[in-house]
Write a protein that holds these residues in place. Structure first.
Motif, PDB file in Angstrom:
ATOM      1  N   SER A  11      58.768  45.992 -25.325  1.00  0.00           N
ATOM      2  CA  SER A  11      57.894  45.594 -24.217  1.00  0.00           C
ATOM      3  C   SER A  11      58.711  45.326 -22.957  1.00  0.00           C
ATOM      4  N   CYS A  39      52.166  42.274 -12.207  1.00  0.00           N
ATOM      5  CA  CYS A  39      50.907  41.801 -12.781  1.00  0.00           C
ATOM      6  C   CYS A  39      49.711  42.688 -12.447  1.00  0.00           C
ATOM      7  N   LYS A  42      48.389  48.376 -14.273  1.00  0.00           N
ATOM      8  CA  LYS A  42      47.456  48.507 -15.396  1.00  0.00           C
ATOM      9  C   LYS A  42      48.164  48.768 -16.721  1.00  0.00           C
ATOM     10  N   HIS A  43      49.424  49.221 -16.675  1.00  0.00           N
ATOM     11  CA  HIS A  43      50.162  49.512 -17.904  1.00  0.00           C
ATOM     12  C   HIS A  43      51.085  48.369 -18.335  1.00  0.00           C
ATOM     13  N   LEU A  44      50.932  47.213 -17.716  1.00  0.00           N
ATOM     14  CA  LEU A  44      51.746  46.057 -18.098  1.00  0.00           C
ATOM     15  C   LEU A  44      51.392  45.658 -19.529  1.00  0.00           C
ATOM     16  N   PRO A  45      52.392  45.569 -20.422  1.00  0.00           N
ATOM     17  CA  PRO A  45      52.098  45.145 -21.795  1.00  0.00           C
ATOM     18  C   PRO A  45      51.385  43.786 -21.825  1.00  0.00           C
ATOM     19  N   GLU A  46      50.419  43.660 -22.718  1.00  0.00           N
ATOM     20  CA  GLU A  46      49.569  42.466 -22.801  1.00  0.00           C
ATOM     21  C   GLU A  46      50.355  41.168 -22.976  1.00  0.00           C
ATOM     22  N   GLU A  47      51.479  41.213 -23.674  1.00  0.00           N
ATOM     23  CA  GLU A  47      52.227  39.975 -23.919  1.00  0.00           C
ATOM     24  C   GLU A  47      52.771  39.357 -22.636  1.00  0.00           C
ATOM     25  N   ARG A  49      50.884  39.185 -19.793  1.00  0.00           N
ATOM     26  CA  ARG A  49      49.753  38.675 -18.996  1.00  0.00           C
ATOM     27  C   ARG A  49      49.810  37.153 -18.797  1.00  0.00           C
ATOM     28  N   CYS A  52      51.900  36.099 -15.869  1.00  0.00           N
ATOM     29  CA  CYS A  52      51.309  36.334 -14.546  1.00  0.00           C
ATOM     30  C   CYS A  52      50.649  35.084 -13.974  1.00  0.00           C
ATOM     31  N   LYS A  53      50.292  34.148 -14.804  1.00  0.00           N
ATOM     32  CA  LYS A  53      49.644  32.923 -14.344  1.00  0.00           C
ATOM     33  C   LYS A  53      50.648  31.878 -13.853  1.00  0.00           C
TER      34      LYS A  53
END
Length: 85
Positions: A11, A39, A42-47, A49, A52-53
């Motif tokens: 990742s 962030c 659209k292809h940023l791996p979910e882990e 996300r 990003c906060k």
């Protein structure tokens, strides 16, 4: 690994590809890498996300990208690598 955050190496490599791809934009239009955050990709791996906060997300992403350069983690040359010591 960055602090208490841990991510799969594959990742982190994908993150690096995203960040490197962003460098090929016209330099006059480019945001400095220190403040760039993938962030919106659209292809940023979910882990990634939850990162990003965080306010320090651009710095975390930059350090992770640096850790993936030249496969340094695989040879344990980078302090960001887990399990080397």
């Amino acid at each position: 690994q960055d602090g208490d955050l841990k991510f799969p190496l594959e990742s982190v490599r994908k993150l690096k590809e995203l960040m490197d791809g962003n460098r090929h934009i016209n330099p006059r239009m480019m945001v400095p890498m220190a403040s760039y955050s993938p962030c919106q990709e659209k292809h940023l791996p979910e882990e990634f996300r939850p990162v990003c906060k965080r306010e320090d997300a651009p710095l975390i992403f930059r350090r992770l990208s640096l850790a993936a350069e030249d496969d340094l983690c695989e040879i344990c040359a980078n302090a960001a690598c887990a399990g080397c010591f």
